[in-house]
Scaffold this active site. Structure first.
Site, PDB file in Angstrom:
ATOM      1  N   ASN A   9       0.073  -3.370   3.394  1.00  0.00           N
ATOM      2  CA  ASN A   9      -0.874  -2.305   3.723  1.00  0.00           C
ATOM      3  C   ASN A   9      -0.703  -1.987   5.203  1.00  0.00           C
ATOM      4  O   ASN A   9      -1.160  -2.740   6.061  1.00  0.00           O
ATOM      5  CB  ASN A   9      -2.303  -2.791   3.422  1.00  0.00           C
ATOM      6  CG  ASN A   9      -3.352  -1.790   3.860  1.00  0.00           C
ATOM      7  OD1 ASN A   9      -3.041  -0.655   4.228  1.00  0.00           O
ATOM      8  ND2 ASN A   9      -4.613  -2.204   3.831  1.00  0.00           N
ATOM      9  N   LYS A  11      -2.046   0.230   6.876  1.00  0.00           N
ATOM     10  CA  LYS A  11      -3.279   0.772   7.479  1.00  0.00           C
ATOM     11  C   LYS A  11      -2.937   2.004   8.341  1.00  0.00           C
ATOM     12  O   LYS A  11      -2.009   2.726   8.002  1.00  0.00           O
ATOM     13  CB  LYS A  11      -4.022  -0.322   8.274  1.00  0.00           C
ATOM     14  CG  LYS A  11      -4.273  -1.561   7.395  1.00  0.00           C
ATOM     15  CD  LYS A  11      -5.189  -2.569   8.023  1.00  0.00           C
ATOM     16  CE  LYS A  11      -5.315  -3.788   7.104  1.00  0.00           C
ATOM     17  NZ  LYS A  11      -6.150  -4.839   7.658  1.00  0.00           N
ATOM     18  N   HIS A  95     -10.909  -0.855   0.104  1.00  0.00           N
ATOM     19  CA  HIS A  95     -10.580  -1.793   1.184  1.00  0.00           C
ATOM     20  C   HIS A  95     -11.799  -1.964   2.094  1.00  0.00           C
ATOM     21  O   HIS A  95     -12.565  -1.024   2.295  1.00  0.00           O
ATOM     22  CB  HIS A  95      -9.377  -1.279   1.981  1.00  0.00           C
ATOM     23  CG  HIS A  95      -8.839  -2.303   2.922  1.00  0.00           C
ATOM     24  ND1 HIS A  95      -9.409  -2.532   4.159  1.00  0.00           N
ATOM     25  CD2 HIS A  95      -7.825  -3.181   2.799  1.00  0.00           C
ATOM     26  CE1 HIS A  95      -8.747  -3.513   4.755  1.00  0.00           C
ATOM     27  NE2 HIS A  95      -7.769  -3.926   3.952  1.00  0.00           N
ATOM     28  N   GLU A 167     -10.168 -10.061  -0.461  1.00  0.00           N
ATOM     29  CA  GLU A 167      -9.956 -10.044   0.981  1.00  0.00           C
ATOM     30  C   GLU A 167     -11.275 -10.370   1.682  1.00  0.00           C
ATOM     31  O   GLU A 167     -12.117  -9.472   1.869  1.00  0.00           O
ATOM     32  CB  GLU A 167      -9.457  -8.669   1.441  1.00  0.00           C
ATOM     33  CG  GLU A 167      -8.115  -8.287   0.863  1.00  0.00           C
ATOM     34  CD  GLU A 167      -7.348  -7.317   1.756  1.00  0.00           C
ATOM     35  OE1 GLU A 167      -6.174  -7.573   2.012  1.00  0.00           O
ATOM     36  OE2 GLU A 167      -7.934  -6.322   2.225  1.00  0.00           O
ATOM     37  N   GLY A 173      -7.166  -9.625   9.771  1.00  0.00           N
ATOM     38  CA  GLY A 173      -6.733  -9.205  11.098  1.00  0.00           C
ATOM     39  C   GLY A 173      -6.944 -10.264  12.155  1.00  0.00           C
ATOM     40  O   GLY A 173      -6.803 -11.465  11.900  1.00  0.00           O
ATOM     41  N   SER A 214      -4.958 -12.346   6.956  1.00  0.00           N
ATOM     42  CA  SER A 214      -4.144 -13.153   7.883  1.00  0.00           C
ATOM     43  C   SER A 214      -3.031 -13.946   7.201  1.00  0.00           C
ATOM     44  O   SER A 214      -2.773 -15.096   7.577  1.00  0.00           O
ATOM     45  CB  SER A 214      -5.036 -14.106   8.692  1.00  0.00           C
ATOM     46  OG  SER A 214      -6.021 -13.389   9.390  1.00  0.00           O
ATOM     47  N   GLY A 235      -1.620  -7.167   5.879  1.00  0.00           N
ATOM     48  CA  GLY A 235      -1.846  -6.113   6.850  1.00  0.00           C
ATOM     49  C   GLY A 235      -0.855  -6.245   7.993  1.00  0.00           C
ATOM     50  O   GLY A 235       0.270  -5.756   7.928  1.00  0.00           O
ATOM     51  N   GLY A 236      -1.260  -6.949   9.044  1.00  0.00           N
ATOM     52  CA  GLY A 236      -0.476  -7.049  10.280  1.00  0.00           C
ATOM     53  C   GLY A 236       1.002  -7.366  10.074  1.00  0.00           C
ATOM     54  O   GLY A 236       1.871  -6.672  10.608  1.00  0.00           O
TER      55      GLY A 236
END
Ligand code: 13P
Length: 262
Positions: A9, A11, A95, A167, A173, A214, A235-236
């Site tokens: 994702n 984002k 989300h 999540e 994050g 994470s 994500g990241g």
């Protein structure tokens, strides 16, 4: 479930040049393994560009949201028809960014899930509690409500195109908190149990549940080897091809060990 899923994702990140480089690097780094379903979800403006680059590669295209109408006077919104037209197979819905920063309700998310599934998209419904809710021992209650309302009225025939992403908001994050694989496993069990109550035991057994929060190449394996953790939503680390591909590799290893154990 022998199949594992690794979903990126992105984002609200990347500009066109970065989206091009990132998707090309992911496409180039993919092997021929089919034991892992890999999906990338770029921002709307780059779906077309990324979709072109991914053509012929074993990486599916996903979107991060949709509006639950086919077309019409909904300025600034994007319909499921448009997503399909761009080659999207997946869409992330509900989300926590959208629930908590944009105020999306369970009822609105439910409309999106229904419309996405009816359109033939694979819907990934995100659920998860905040830190305050976890501390107040409300995790189960929150998950139950998000599932009960988010999945209300779904036709059993469409359930095979639905997956759930757990999540925990507090582990996403750079929050500084990390959920343990044990906490993920417990929450997945709650979700599967609730789903079974709603749609029957057989549907619950085949339900795909991803974990997100994470996840990185160092901890991906520990999550993926937990029973009931079928996929990872990143994500990241999905913004770095090397890291993302390392997590895909962890997924392949886990899927293979499941096949060997069977
Ligand atoms: P991080 O991997 O950056 O924690 O984000 C998880 C997430 O929100 C994926 O949808």
């Amino acid at each position: 479930m022998d199949q594992k899923f690794v979903i990126g994702n992105w984002k609200m990140n990347t500009i066109a040049a970065e989206a091009r480089l990132l998707s090309q690097a992911i496409a180039d780094g993919m092997g021929i393994e089919d034991s892992v379903t890999v999906v990338v979800c770029p921002p709307f403006p780059y779906l077309s560009l990324v979709g072109e680059i991914l053509k012929g590669h074993r990486v599916a295209l996903g979107a991060q949201n949709l509006y639950p109408e086919k077309k019409g006077p909904f300025t600034g919104e994007v319909s499921p028809t448009m997503l399909l037209d761009l080659g999207c197979q997946y869409v992330i819905l509900g989300h926590s960014d959208r629930r908590h920063k944009l105020g999306e309700s369970d009822t609105f998310i439910n409309q999106k899930v229904r419309v996405a599934l009816a359109a033939g998209l694979n819907a990934i419904l995100c659920v998860g509690e905040t830190l305050e809710q976890r501390k107040a021992d409300q995790t189960k209650k929150v998950l139950d409500q998000q599932l009960f309302q988010g999945l209300d009225g779904l036709s059993p025939a469409t359930l095979t195109h639905l997956s759930i992403a757990y999540e925990p908001v507090w582990a996403i994050g750079s929050s500084g908190h990390h959920a343990t694989p044990q906490q993920a496993q417990e929450a997945h069990a709650v979700i599967r149990h609730r789903f079974g109550q709603m749609f029957g035991e057989r549907s619950a057994q085949t339900l795909v549940i991803h974990y997100g929060g994470s996840v990185n190449p160092e901890n991906a394996d520990a999550f993926l080897r937990r029973p009931g953790v079928d996929g990872i939503l990143i994500g990241g680390d999905s913004l770095n091809a090397e890291q993302f591909l390392a997590i895909v590799k962890a997924g392949i290893a886990q899927a293979q060990s499941l096949v060997e154990a069977a």
